[in-house]
Design a protein around this motif. Structure first.
Motif, PDB file in Angstrom:
ATOM      1  N   THR A   1      -7.415  -7.820   1.941  1.00  0.00           N
ATOM      2  CA  THR A   1      -7.584  -6.412   1.780  1.00  0.00           C
ATOM      3  C   THR A   1      -6.345  -5.557   2.765  1.00  0.00           C
ATOM      4  OG1 THR A   1      -9.616  -6.441   1.738  1.00  0.00           O
ATOM      5  CG2 THR A   1      -8.957  -4.383   2.181  1.00  0.00           C
ATOM      6  N   ILE A   2      -5.496  -4.838   2.279  1.00  0.00           N
ATOM      7  CA  ILE A   2      -4.539  -4.196   3.087  1.00  0.00           C
ATOM      8  C   ILE A   2      -4.985  -2.856   3.308  1.00  0.00           C
ATOM      9  CG2 ILE A   2      -3.306  -3.521   0.810  1.00  0.00           C
ATOM     10  CD1 ILE A   2      -0.892  -3.926   2.430  1.00  0.00           C
ATOM     11  N   SER A   3      -4.709  -2.272   4.458  1.00  0.00           N
ATOM     12  CA  SER A   3      -5.111  -0.898   4.717  1.00  0.00           C
ATOM     13  C   SER A   3      -3.983  -0.379   5.769  1.00  0.00           C
ATOM     14  CB  SER A   3      -6.550  -0.726   5.345  1.00  0.00           C
ATOM     15  OG  SER A   3      -6.614  -1.389   6.484  1.00  0.00           O
TER      16      SER A   3
ATOM     17  N   LYS B   1      -6.151 -10.597  -4.407  1.00  0.00           N
ATOM     18  CA  LYS B   1      -7.313  -9.574  -4.646  1.00  0.00           C
ATOM     19  C   LYS B   1      -8.562 -10.147  -4.608  1.00  0.00           C
ATOM     20  CE  LYS B   1      -8.200  -5.022  -7.093  1.00  0.00           C
ATOM     21  NZ  LYS B   1      -7.866  -4.412  -8.150  1.00  0.00           N
TER      22      LYS B   1
ATOM     23  N   THR C   1      -3.232   0.344  -3.592  1.00  0.00           N
ATOM     24  CA  THR C   1      -2.940  -0.939  -3.092  1.00  0.00           C
ATOM     25  C   THR C   1      -2.681  -1.886  -4.182  1.00  0.00           C
ATOM     26  OG1 THR C   1      -5.386  -1.760  -3.198  1.00  0.00           O
ATOM     27  CG2 THR C   1      -4.327  -0.753  -1.112  1.00  0.00           C
TER      28      THR C   1
ATOM     29  N   TYR D   1      -1.735  -6.261  -5.018  1.00  0.00           N
ATOM     30  CA  TYR D   1      -1.630  -7.532  -4.358  1.00  0.00           C
ATOM     31  C   TYR D   1      -1.067  -8.474  -5.348  1.00  0.00           C
ATOM     32  CZ  TYR D   1      -5.238  -5.660  -1.542  1.00  0.00           C
ATOM     33  OH  TYR D   1      -5.922  -4.664  -0.501  1.00  0.00           O
TER      34      TYR D   1
ATOM     35  N   ILE E   1       0.730  -1.144   0.045  1.00  0.00           N
ATOM     36  CA  ILE E   1       0.111  -0.026  -0.013  1.00  0.00           C
ATOM     37  C   ILE E   1       0.822   1.158   0.016  1.00  0.00           C
ATOM     38  CG2 ILE E   1      -0.291  -0.048   2.405  1.00  0.00           C
ATOM     39  CD1 ILE E   1      -3.204   1.148   2.131  1.00  0.00           C
TER      40      ILE E   1
END
Length: 115
Positions: free
Chosen positions: A68-70, A64, A57, A59, A51
């Motif tokens: 989920t990256i945040s 994907k 973002t 993946y 990210i």
């Protein structure tokens, strides 16, 4: 001195979910692209997701839609929500920067996907 502290791993059944957290100190966190990496037994460490500083973002492979990256720049913390986990995703998960030279690794957090 840069420090990464990963948490949130555990034992989960196939198809289950986990959310990992990564707390970072020692760098100007908000300007770095960050990444989640994993290392399965007998395999090389690989980048799972990344990210950017402005939350774009990326993946690896077919992750994907399941991962989920945040990030929360106010808390210097990054997250990885993992759904529909598979046994082959059993690994130690680590966080680090995702640009330039990698920093020293933290301890990681173990994720075990097994029935």
């Amino acid at each position: 001195q840069v420090q990464f502290v990963e948490s949130g791993g555990g034992l989960v059944q196939p198809g289950g979910s986990l959310t990992l957290s990564c707390a970072t100190s020692g760098i100007i966190y908000s300007i770095y692209a960050m990444g989640w990496y994993r290392q399965a037994p007998g395999k090389q460490r690989e980048l799972v997701a990344s990210i950017t500083s402005n939350a774009n973002t990326n993946y690896a492979g077919s992750l994907k839609g399941r991962f989920t990256i945040s990030r929360d720049n106010a808390k210097n913390t990054m997250y990885l929500q993992m759904n529909s986990l598979k046994p082959e995703e059993t690994a130690v998960y680590y966080c680090n920067v995702a640009e330039g030279r990698l920093k020293s690794w933290g301890q990681g957090t173990q994720v075990t996907v097994s029935s």
